[in-house]
Design a protein around this motif. Structure first.
Motif, PDB file in Angstrom:
ATOM      1  N   GLN A   8       0.819  -1.215   0.000  1.00 38.10           N
ATOM      2  CA  GLN A   8       0.000   0.000   0.000  1.00 38.10           C
ATOM      3  C   GLN A   8       0.856   1.271   0.000  1.00 38.10           C
ATOM      4  O   GLN A   8       0.679   2.168   0.824  1.00 38.10           O
ATOM      5  CB  GLN A   8      -0.947  -0.005   1.197  1.00 38.10           C
ATOM      6  CG  GLN A   8      -1.951  -1.154   1.147  1.00 38.10           C
ATOM      7  CD  GLN A   8      -2.875  -1.186   2.352  1.00 38.10           C
ATOM      8  OE1 GLN A   8      -2.407  -1.203   3.487  1.00 38.10           O
ATOM      9  NE2 GLN A   8      -4.181  -1.183   2.106  1.00 38.10           N
ATOM     10  N   ASN A  10       2.100   4.841  -1.107  1.00 39.92           N
ATOM     11  CA  ASN A  10       1.579   6.082  -1.674  1.00 39.92           C
ATOM     12  C   ASN A  10       2.672   7.135  -1.641  1.00 39.92           C
ATOM     13  O   ASN A  10       3.450   7.220  -0.683  1.00 39.92           O
ATOM     14  CB  ASN A  10       0.369   6.583  -0.881  1.00 39.92           C
ATOM     15  CG  ASN A  10      -0.830   5.668  -1.043  1.00 39.92           C
ATOM     16  OD1 ASN A  10      -1.525   5.708  -2.046  1.00 39.92           O
ATOM     17  ND2 ASN A  10      -1.077   4.824  -0.046  1.00 39.92           N
ATOM     18  N   LYS A  11       2.747   7.934  -2.706  1.00 43.14           N
ATOM     19  CA  LYS A  11       3.748   8.987  -2.781  1.00 43.14           C
ATOM     20  C   LYS A  11       3.240  10.101  -3.692  1.00 43.14           C
ATOM     21  O   LYS A  11       2.762   9.840  -4.794  1.00 43.14           O
ATOM     22  CB  LYS A  11       5.064   8.432  -3.348  1.00 43.14           C
ATOM     23  CG  LYS A  11       6.173   9.460  -3.516  1.00 43.14           C
ATOM     24  CD  LYS A  11       6.743   9.891  -2.200  1.00 43.14           C
ATOM     25  CE  LYS A  11       7.907  10.863  -2.373  1.00 43.14           C
ATOM     26  NZ  LYS A  11       8.454  11.321  -1.073  1.00 43.14           N
ATOM     27  N   THR A  12       3.314  11.340  -3.207  1.00 45.07           N
ATOM     28  CA  THR A  12       2.953  12.490  -4.042  1.00 45.07           C
ATOM     29  C   THR A  12       4.120  13.466  -4.094  1.00 45.07           C
ATOM     30  O   THR A  12       4.963  13.506  -3.200  1.00 45.07           O
ATOM     31  CB  THR A  12       1.706  13.212  -3.500  1.00 45.07           C
ATOM     32  OG1 THR A  12       1.956  13.624  -2.148  1.00 45.07           O
ATOM     33  CG2 THR A  12       0.479  12.314  -3.550  1.00 45.07           C
ATOM     34  N   CYS A  21       0.792  12.582  -8.447  1.00 45.68           N
ATOM     35  CA  CYS A  21       0.744  11.276  -7.794  1.00 45.68           C
ATOM     36  C   CYS A  21       1.852  10.386  -8.349  1.00 45.68           C
ATOM     37  O   CYS A  21       1.841  10.025  -9.527  1.00 45.68           O
ATOM     38  CB  CYS A  21      -0.624  10.622  -8.014  1.00 45.68           C
ATOM     39  SG  CYS A  21      -0.759   8.988  -7.265  1.00 45.68           S
ATOM     40  N   LEU A  23       2.941   7.377  -6.583  1.00 44.06           N
ATOM     41  CA  LEU A  23       2.494   6.015  -6.299  1.00 44.06           C
ATOM     42  C   LEU A  23       1.110   6.081  -5.680  1.00 44.06           C
ATOM     43  O   LEU A  23       0.852   6.903  -4.798  1.00 44.06           O
ATOM     44  CB  LEU A  23       3.468   5.307  -5.336  1.00 44.06           C
ATOM     45  CG  LEU A  23       4.900   5.083  -5.825  1.00 44.06           C
ATOM     46  CD1 LEU A  23       5.765   4.515  -4.703  1.00 44.06           C
ATOM     47  CD2 LEU A  23       4.937   4.175  -7.044  1.00 44.06           C
ATOM     48  N   ASN A  24       0.247   5.195  -6.132  1.00 44.57           N
ATOM     49  CA  ASN A  24      -1.143   5.188  -5.665  1.00 44.57           C
ATOM     50  C   ASN A  24      -1.514   3.789  -5.194  1.00 44.57           C
ATOM     51  O   ASN A  24      -1.868   2.925  -5.984  1.00 44.57           O
ATOM     52  CB  ASN A  24      -2.069   5.649  -6.792  1.00 44.57           C
ATOM     53  CG  ASN A  24      -3.507   5.846  -6.349  1.00 44.57           C
ATOM     54  OD1 ASN A  24      -3.892   5.406  -5.265  1.00 44.57           O
ATOM     55  ND2 ASN A  24      -4.302   6.497  -7.183  1.00 44.57           N
ATOM     56  N   ASP A  25      -1.367   3.539  -3.884  1.00 43.34           N
ATOM     57  CA  ASP A  25      -1.770   2.278  -3.263  1.00 43.34           C
ATOM     58  C   ASP A  25      -1.131   1.068  -3.954  1.00 43.34           C
ATOM     59  O   ASP A  25      -1.809   0.110  -4.327  1.00 43.34           O
ATOM     60  CB  ASP A  25      -3.301   2.155  -3.280  1.00 43.34           C
ATOM     61  CG  ASP A  25      -3.794   1.091  -2.302  1.00 43.34           C
ATOM     62  OD1 ASP A  25      -3.151   0.909  -1.256  1.00 43.34           O
ATOM     63  OD2 ASP A  25      -4.816   0.440  -2.591  1.00 43.34           O
ATOM     64  N   GLY A  45       5.293   6.128 -12.686  1.00 42.33           N
ATOM     65  CA  GLY A  45       5.594   5.754 -11.303  1.00 42.33           C
ATOM     66  C   GLY A  45       6.646   4.669 -11.168  1.00 42.33           C
ATOM     67  O   GLY A  45       7.024   4.314 -10.051  1.00 42.33           O
ATOM     68  N   ASP A 218       0.033   6.182 -14.166  1.00 43.88           N
ATOM     69  CA  ASP A 218      -0.490   7.148 -13.189  1.00 43.88           C
ATOM     70  C   ASP A 218      -0.277   6.675 -11.747  1.00 43.88           C
ATOM     71  O   ASP A 218      -1.143   6.846 -10.885  1.00 43.88           O
ATOM     72  CB  ASP A 218      -1.974   7.420 -13.435  1.00 43.88           C
ATOM     73  CG  ASP A 218      -2.230   8.033 -14.804  1.00 43.88           C
ATOM     74  OD1 ASP A 218      -1.362   8.805 -15.273  1.00 43.88           O
ATOM     75  OD2 ASP A 218      -3.277   7.742 -15.397  1.00 43.88           O
ATOM     76  N   GLY A 219       0.891   6.074 -11.501  1.00 40.22           N
ATOM     77  CA  GLY A 219       1.222   5.661 -10.147  1.00 40.22           C
ATOM     78  C   GLY A 219       0.603   4.360  -9.689  1.00 40.22           C
ATOM     79  O   GLY A 219       0.787   3.949  -8.544  1.00 40.22           O
ATOM     80  N   LYS A 220      -0.127   3.681 -10.585  1.00 38.84           N
ATOM     81  CA  LYS A 220      -0.798   2.429 -10.226  1.00 38.84           C
ATOM     82  C   LYS A 220      -0.242   1.264 -11.040  1.00 38.84           C
ATOM     83  O   LYS A 220       0.237   1.456 -12.161  1.00 38.84           O
ATOM     84  CB  LYS A 220      -2.306   2.520 -10.498  1.00 38.84           C
ATOM     85  CG  LYS A 220      -3.049   3.521  -9.655  1.00 38.84           C
ATOM     86  CD  LYS A 220      -4.542   3.476 -10.017  1.00 38.84           C
ATOM     87  CE  LYS A 220      -5.351   4.445  -9.177  1.00 38.84           C
ATOM     88  NZ  LYS A 220      -6.804   4.406  -9.514  1.00 38.84           N
TER      89      LYS A 220
END
Length: 239
Positions: A8, A10-12, A21, A23-25, A45, A218-220
């Motif tokens: 999990q 996350n990084k902005t 964004c 990293l997204n989860d 990402g 998109d970070g996912k």
């Protein structure tokens, strides 16, 4: 055994007035001895994830475990020690020290580790032989081709015997022949030494070598494809 476990993440980032964004989860497990490609366009990402795995960048939230170490909980000193002894890094820009010879660049890591001079020299020469540059030990980076510089960078990355190598766009500045030679070197190191490789790239030549292909956007993570065979059994596709 698990080489890397990310849970999990996350990084902005802030860019002007925008929040980007990175990293997204993101959750992922990578087994020891794997040969994995993180693919996706610029801004997807993949580099952010690679840097988080190596402790070069800290996520805003989530957990990262490399071997038995919880990377997200380590202080600066412990992170530096982990990177020095357990992880090898290969970068797009080679990051060789321009005033040092090929052998001296490889020795530099061991010098920081406190390895005695004679032992450093012997190990560096042996590594140059392993990466096919036995007669280039006294050449400066400016006297080497891009492919040769990247091979020196690989030798430097693995001379301390890491169990994990993280490579960020390692073929970006290489022609087709040099890129193929580099990937074949990675494959040999993976199969012969059991080193876990995680490679961030958008180069289809690289992706063709990887039995596991993780695509990001998109970070996912948008797909995680396990392909049959070991690393290197897939042949590179024409660019």
């Amino acid at each position: 055994m698990t080489a890397i476990r990310c849970s999990q993440l996350n990084k902005t980032f802030t860019q002007g007035d925008q929040i980007i964004c990175g990293l997204n989860d993101v959750s992922i497990d990578i087994e020891e001895g794997s040969f994995v490609c993180l693919s996706g366009p610029s801004g997807s990402g993949k580099t952010t994830l690679l840097n988080a795995m190596g402790g070069l960048d800290k996520p805003d939230s989530g957990e990262i475990q490399v071997g038995d170490k919880h990377v997200d909980l380590l202080g600066k000193s412990d992170l530096a020690d982990m990177r020095l002894h357990s992880i090898g890094f290969v970068f797009q820009a080679y990051n060789l020290i321009p005033v040092l010879t090929a052998r001296e660049n490889i020795e530099f890591v061991m010098q920081i580790q406190g390895v005695p001079t004679a032992q450093r020299r012997d190990k560096a020469i042996a590594m140059l032989e392993e990466v096919g540059l036995a007669d280039h030990e006294d050449r400066l980076p400016s006297q080497l081709s891009g492919g040769q510089q990247q091979r020196v960078a690989v030798a430097r990355a693995i001379v301390s015997g890491p169990t994990l190598v993280l490579a960020d766009e390692p073929t970006a500045n290489l022609d087709s022949t040099s890129a193929t030679q580099l990937m074949e070197l990675f494959v040999a190191l993976n199969l012969e030494r059991g080193i876990t490789f995680v490679i961030a790239t958008h180069d289809t030549r690289v992706m063709a070598y990887c039995p596991r292909l993780i695509r990001m956007e998109d970070g996912k993570i948008i797909s995680d494809e396990e392909r049959t065979g070991k690393s290197g059994e897939l042949q590179p596709q024409p660019s």
